[in-house]
Design a protein around this motif. Structure first.
Motif, PDB file in Angstrom:
ATOM      1  N   ARG A  23       0.741  -0.955  -0.199  1.00  0.00           N
ATOM      2  CA  ARG A  23       0.070  -0.176   0.110  1.00  0.00           C
ATOM      3  C   ARG A  23       0.933   1.314  -0.082  1.00  0.00           C
ATOM      4  NH1 ARG A  23      -5.240   0.688   1.564  1.00  0.00           N
ATOM      5  NH2 ARG A  23      -5.537  -1.269   0.638  1.00  0.00           N
ATOM      6  N   ASP A  92       1.860   5.876  -5.795  1.00  0.00           N
ATOM      7  CA  ASP A  92       1.429   4.643  -6.070  1.00  0.00           C
ATOM      8  C   ASP A  92       1.711   4.185  -7.624  1.00  0.00           C
ATOM      9  OD1 ASP A  92      -0.007   6.404  -7.327  1.00  0.00           O
ATOM     10  OD2 ASP A  92      -1.983   5.308  -7.247  1.00  0.00           O
ATOM     11  N   ASP A 122      -0.531   0.265  -4.183  1.00  0.00           N
ATOM     12  CA  ASP A 122      -1.855   0.630  -4.291  1.00  0.00           C
ATOM     13  C   ASP A 122      -2.124   2.106  -3.514  1.00  0.00           C
ATOM     14  OD1 ASP A 122      -2.702  -1.491  -5.876  1.00  0.00           O
ATOM     15  OD2 ASP A 122      -3.561  -2.529  -4.105  1.00  0.00           O
ATOM     16  N   TYR A 134     -12.126   1.841  -5.233  1.00  0.00           N
ATOM     17  CA  TYR A 134     -11.274   0.728  -5.574  1.00  0.00           C
ATOM     18  C   TYR A 134     -11.394   0.087  -6.981  1.00  0.00           C
ATOM     19  CZ  TYR A 134      -9.721  -4.224  -5.031  1.00  0.00           C
ATOM     20  OH  TYR A 134      -9.040  -5.106  -5.185  1.00  0.00           O
ATOM     21  N   GLN A 137      -8.975   1.739  -9.304  1.00  0.00           N
ATOM     22  CA  GLN A 137      -7.739   0.887  -9.037  1.00  0.00           C
ATOM     23  C   GLN A 137      -8.012  -0.313 -10.094  1.00  0.00           C
ATOM     24  OE1 GLN A 137      -5.137   2.352  -7.848  1.00  0.00           O
ATOM     25  NE2 GLN A 137      -6.449   4.123  -7.133  1.00  0.00           N
TER      26      GLN A 137
END
Length: 367
Positions: A23, A92, A122, A134, A137
């Protein structure tokens, strides 16, 4: 704390690329790596390990990250733990080029790197970046996967096209090479045939010339042999004629007739200086002693029959010499009108310089 275990080899047999996920902004992502050297445990005696990565920085930019203190060895083994710091996880995205570097504690120039792997970070709600849903992503990952797939397909198509083009060029080159080889072979065969033909013609011409020369030499030798044979036969015939004439003359001389043998020679020597005295001159100049031996009738002086005997001559050899018959009591010399021999063969040889029987046979090639 999330731990991702990797096994990386410095021989770099890159059959697949490992992926480490985390992360954005986390500082508890740990990579536990086992380092091999061509399949065997790497010897870290006098060496240490660094972590290197090219991280995304936003706005399509990248940044190199090198970490030394964050990489810690487990005892004295080839296993190391790398805790990614905030500097490595600040943005990210996908870091496509990550690897570990083996360094030497004494040689600054020493480098030995492992296979590469990727780190996927992420977005985080705490990061100072735009955070989407999400699903955003996921969509981004899908788009990236699709892009990678398309790029891979394009690369495969380009490789396929390059392969087909190379195959076409290879076929063309092969066909051209085969055609050129066939042409060269035909030309070589033509040159060989021409050379063989020319050589055969030259050999035939040389053979004919040699045969003509041999025949000419044979004819010349035959003509010369015939000429010499004819000359030898002619010379033998002439010698035979001379021998027969000489034999006949000697036989007549032995029989008392010396005229055929000595007439011409005596006539040539008669009454010349150093020659023979003719009978007429002898009669004119001979002193008549007492008439017992010689008779004079007019101007003719003759010897009485049996009037001259050996007792009337003091020195027979000297007397014969005075008469021009040679001062000797043996055979009358050739120079004085005799034969100088007591045999027919000796007379032939002395008078006519006639060869002996052995010399005649050798001359005629019969001995």
């Amino acid at each position: 704390m999330a731990v991702t275990e990797l096994t990386l080899d410095t021989a770099k047999p890159q059959d697949r690329i490992e992926m480490v996920t985390g992360r954005q902004g986390d500082t508890a992502t740990v990579i536990r790596v086992t380092v091999l050297n061509n399949g065997d445990a790497y010897d870290f005696d006098g060496k240490y390990l660094e972590f290197a990565m090219v991280r995304p920085k936003g706005d399509a930019k990248v940044e190199w990250i090198h970490l030394k203190e964050a990489v810690v060895q487990e005892g004295s083994t080839n296993v190391w733990n790398c805790t990614l710091p905030e500097a490595a996880t600040a943005y990210d995205g996908l870091a496509k080029l990550c690897y570990f570097v083996v360094r030497s504690k004494t040689d600054e120039s020493f480098r030995d790197s492992t296979q590469r792997f990727m780190v996927k970070l992420d977005a985080s709600a705490t990061a100072e970046v735009h955070v989407g849903y999400y699903s955003d992503q996921v969509d981004k990952l899908i788009r990236e996967a699709i892009l990678l797939t398309e790029q891979w397909e394009q690369q495969m198509k380009a490789q396929q096209a390059a392969y087909l083009a190379a195959e076409a060029r290879r076929d063309e080159s092969y066909e051209a090479a085969e055609a050129e080889r066939g042409t060269r072979y035909s030309q070589a065969e033509a040159r060989r045939d021409k050379t063989f033909s020319d050589t055969q013609a030259q050999r035939q011409a040389a053979f004919e010339q040699a045969e003509a020369a041999r025949q000419q030499t044979f004819n010349t030798n035959e003509a010369d042999r015939g000429r010499r044979s004819n000359e030898a036969v002619q010379a033998a015939n002439q010698a035979t004629e001379r021998a027969n004439d000489a034999a006949e003359s000697v036989e007549q001389a032995v029989g008392g007739n010396l005229d055929p043998l000595f007439r011409d020679w005596i006539d040539a020597q008669k009454d010349v200086a150093g020659g023979l005295v003719s009978y007429d001159k002898y009669q004119r100049e001979m002193v008549v002693a007492d008439g017992e031996t010689l008779l004079k009738t007019g101007s003719t002086i003759s010897v009485k029959e049996k009037g001259l005997e050996a007792k009337h001559v003091k020195d027979l050899a000297e007397f014969r010499g005075a008469l021009g018959l040679g001062a000797t009591t043996s055979a009358l010399p050739v120079a004085n009108g005799g034969t100088g021999a007591n045999t027919i063969e000796g007379a032939r040889q002395n008078i006519l310089n006639f060869p002996t029987n052995d010399e005649l046979l050798s001359y005629l090639g019969l001995k």
